[in-house]
Design an enzyme around this catalytic site. Structure first.
Site, PDB file in Angstrom:
ATOM      1  N   SER A  11       6.634  10.711  -2.625  1.00  0.00           N
ATOM      2  CA  SER A  11       8.077  10.772  -2.927  1.00  0.00           C
ATOM      3  C   SER A  11       8.375  11.723  -4.080  1.00  0.00           C
ATOM      4  O   SER A  11       9.343  12.493  -4.034  1.00  0.00           O
ATOM      5  CB  SER A  11       8.631   9.373  -3.221  1.00  0.00           C
ATOM      6  OG  SER A  11       7.841   8.704  -4.171  1.00  0.00           O
ATOM      7  N   HIS A  19       2.897   4.823   2.029  1.00  0.00           N
ATOM      8  CA  HIS A  19       3.516   4.951   0.697  1.00  0.00           C
ATOM      9  C   HIS A  19       4.425   3.727   0.481  1.00  0.00           C
ATOM     10  O   HIS A  19       3.955   2.600   0.567  1.00  0.00           O
ATOM     11  CB  HIS A  19       4.238   6.306   0.638  1.00  0.00           C
ATOM     12  CG  HIS A  19       4.718   6.726  -0.711  1.00  0.00           C
ATOM     13  ND1 HIS A  19       4.252   6.191  -1.878  1.00  0.00           N
ATOM     14  CD2 HIS A  19       5.646   7.665  -1.090  1.00  0.00           C
ATOM     15  CE1 HIS A  19       4.859   6.769  -2.904  1.00  0.00           C
ATOM     16  NE2 HIS A  19       5.719   7.665  -2.447  1.00  0.00           N
ATOM     17  N   HIS A  22      -5.728   3.204  -3.018  1.00  0.00           N
ATOM     18  CA  HIS A  22      -4.844   4.181  -3.668  1.00  0.00           C
ATOM     19  C   HIS A  22      -5.531   5.538  -3.689  1.00  0.00           C
ATOM     20  O   HIS A  22      -6.752   5.620  -3.785  1.00  0.00           O
ATOM     21  CB  HIS A  22      -4.505   3.752  -5.104  1.00  0.00           C
ATOM     22  CG  HIS A  22      -3.286   4.422  -5.621  1.00  0.00           C
ATOM     23  ND1 HIS A  22      -3.330   5.645  -6.232  1.00  0.00           N
ATOM     24  CD2 HIS A  22      -1.980   4.059  -5.568  1.00  0.00           C
ATOM     25  CE1 HIS A  22      -2.097   6.003  -6.552  1.00  0.00           C
ATOM     26  NE2 HIS A  22      -1.255   5.060  -6.163  1.00  0.00           N
ATOM     27  N   ARG A  61       0.691  -2.158 -12.279  1.00  0.00           N
ATOM     28  CA  ARG A  61       1.997  -2.602 -11.765  1.00  0.00           C
ATOM     29  C   ARG A  61       1.833  -3.906 -10.972  1.00  0.00           C
ATOM     30  O   ARG A  61       2.731  -4.744 -10.940  1.00  0.00           O
ATOM     31  CB  ARG A  61       2.612  -1.505 -10.882  1.00  0.00           C
ATOM     32  CG  ARG A  61       2.835  -0.193 -11.620  1.00  0.00           C
ATOM     33  CD  ARG A  61       3.262   0.924 -10.694  1.00  0.00           C
ATOM     34  NE  ARG A  61       2.263   1.205  -9.664  1.00  0.00           N
ATOM     35  CZ  ARG A  61       2.440   2.061  -8.651  1.00  0.00           C
ATOM     36  NH1 ARG A  61       3.582   2.708  -8.530  1.00  0.00           N
ATOM     37  NH2 ARG A  61       1.480   2.272  -7.775  1.00  0.00           N
ATOM     38  N   ASP A  77       2.378  -2.543  -4.261  1.00  0.00           N
ATOM     39  CA  ASP A  77       3.056  -3.145  -3.114  1.00  0.00           C
ATOM     40  C   ASP A  77       2.450  -4.485  -2.696  1.00  0.00           C
ATOM     41  O   ASP A  77       3.063  -5.234  -1.934  1.00  0.00           O
ATOM     42  CB  ASP A  77       3.016  -2.169  -1.923  1.00  0.00           C
ATOM     43  CG  ASP A  77       3.715  -0.867  -2.260  1.00  0.00           C
ATOM     44  OD1 ASP A  77       4.817  -0.921  -2.825  1.00  0.00           O
ATOM     45  OD2 ASP A  77       3.146   0.208  -1.994  1.00  0.00           O
TER      46      ASP A  77
END
Ligand code: HAX
Length: 441
Positions: free
Chosen positions: A241, A271, A318, A327, A373
């Site tokens: 992105s 993604h 990743h 995160r 995620d």
């Protein structure tokens, strides 16, 4: 000029001068050598662009202008009595490069509040789409419909000096960030809440107001949105992105065009769409196992079946990270503080105990650990945001902060059109044989 814009301009002048010096003195110094494998394998590990707003370390994870997520939680301003950082503060940090004061954050909150009006034709455009259209598609189309408002595009059509590109880019970036929560909330309420809409509350901060317009008034959910918007904002410049926004912006496409392109990349399952895929995957597992908290053995069987079916485990792996994503950890800490007994959250934690071992044992995935995620959906479900297909839109609203701050820097530093060299396999074969002299394909 407003003081934020003025401060940004001064900072960018300083850095531009520094970069001119670096290029003059060290422009020929080599950073990486590119391997043939990297040419074929998604340019992994090739250092090829500059993004000032954040830097990703494979082991320690993301640093925003040098600050880790736990440091942001400690140092960025919060609402009175609040526990989570305000994303306005992170935007200031990414744009200016310094920690903001409470006043800076208030100023940005007020500015975005003032700029958040969306022209009617944008909603009319969304209304013309079949309601079942995926929310990310609606989001991208809504951003494109707003492009009529681009001050950069209008100024460019009039004719402007290169020196002033940054100014109009900044205006577009600020307007776009201000408007995205309203656009996203409109899409959500149209699709899932019988087209009933909620007016913004000018007394609320950007993320709190977003939660309010979505229809979630619980203070804990607002706190979650502040954290969510902060941790999803940026992940250096090479992810799909961010890179797409930068690439499209490098053609001097205005910020609306560039950001919409970035959002189309975020909508891919490898993604940003992974956040909806994680919850779908867990749901299917629960369905197959008859509900409840699955045992580690049951999870292991389901993981192996997923892999045997030739699918990836969503939320794991990743391209850069080689340890648990901070995160993920930040969300785990939020869950431990606010909803430690939630069943879905406990499944996410149990999956975390099982998946890395299996991926390590199989030895194919370079990073067996969870990414951002893997956790986000379970928190949203807890507060009642159960429409999985909307999750990537939340990510997209957050991602605007980083990629649009970066686009301001791109224009302020006068970064050129991005145009890497590609080759053919024929070229590679000749290169291997040392036959490239006077080569023509
Ligand atoms: N499950 C199963 N296999 C995996 C895997 C996973 N979670 N992660 C990587 N692999 C596989 C790859 O598919 C690849 O297999 P092939 O050689 O057969 O093609 C192999 O392991 C090597 O891949 P890698 O080098 O470790 O990973 P990449 O840099 O190529 O890809 C991805 C990184 C994130 C795309 C990958 O780990 C993946 O598909 N993960 C699952 C989807 C996901 O969670 N995406 C979100 C990532 C974070 C993000 O961007 N959020 O927005």
């Amino acid at each position: 000029m407003g003081y934020l814009k003025d401060t940004f301009y001064k900072k960018s002048e300083e850095l531009a001068a520094e970069i001119r010096g670096i290029l003059k003195e060290y422009g020929d110094k080599q950073v990486d050598k590119v391997h043939i494998s990297q040419i074929y394998q998604g340019m992994r590990g090739v250092t090829g662009l500059v993004s000032e707003t954040s830097l990703l370390d494979p082991i320690n994870g993301i640093r925003f202008r040098g600050y880790s997520i736990p440091e942001l939680k400690e140092k960025l301003p919060k609402i009175p009595g609040g526990s989570e950082p305000l994303p306005e503060g992170l935007f200031y940090l990414m744009l200016i490069g310094e920690l903001p004061t409470e006043e800076d954050v208030q100023h940005i909150s007020n500015t975005w509040g003032r700029r958040s009006q969306i022209p009617r034709h944008v909603f009319n455009t969304i209304d013309k789409l079949p309601v079942e259209t995926h929310p990310m598609t609606q989001f991208s189309i809504g951003i494109m419909a707003m492009q009529t408002e681009s001050v950069f595009a209008k100024a460019y059509a009039r004719g402007i000096s290169k020196q002033d590109y940054w100014d109009y880019t900044y205006e577009d970036a600020m307007n776009l960030i201000a408007r995205l929560p309203r656009l996203a909330a409109y899409i959500y309420r149209r699709k899932y809440k019988n087209n009933t809409h909620i007016e913004p509350d000018p007394g609320l901060d950007w993320a709190g107001n977003f939660a309010h317009m979505l229809g979630f008034e619980e203070e804990d959910f607002k706190a979650l949105m502040r954290l969510y918007m902060t941790i999803h904002a940026d992940h250096e410049g090479g992810n799909v992105s961010a890179h797409t926004t930068h690439l499209v912006g490098s053609a001097l496409s205005d910020p609306y065009l560039a950001f919409a392109a970035g959002m189309n990349g975020l909508a891919g399952p490898l993604h940003g769409l992974a956040n909806q895929e994680v919850i779908k995957w867990i749901d299917q597992m629960r369905e197959e196992l008859g509900g409840g908290l699955p045992s580690k053995d049951e999870i292991e069987k389901y993981v192996r079946k997923t892999l045997d079916d030739g699918k990836v485990i969503p939320g794991y792996g990743h391209a850069v990270l080689r340890k648990t994503d901070p995160r993920f950890t930040a969300q785990m800490e939020f869950a431990k503080a606010h909803l430690p007994n939630d069943e879905l959250v406990n499944i996410v934690w149990r999956v975390y105990e099982v998946v890395p071992g299996i991926l390590k044992e199989l030895g194919k995935a370079k990073n067996p650990w969870p990414n951002v995620d893997a956790h986000s959906g379970s928190l949203l479900v807890h507060y009642g945001l159960i429409e999985y297909e909307f999750y990537t839109v939340l990510f997209g609203v957050a991602r605007s902060l980083g990629v649009l701050a970066s686009l301001c820097w791109d224009r302020a530093l006068g970064l050129p059109l991005e145009r890497p060299k590609s080759v053919t396999t024929q070229w590679v074969k000749k290169f291997i044989k040392g036959e490239l002299e006077n080569y023509e394909d």
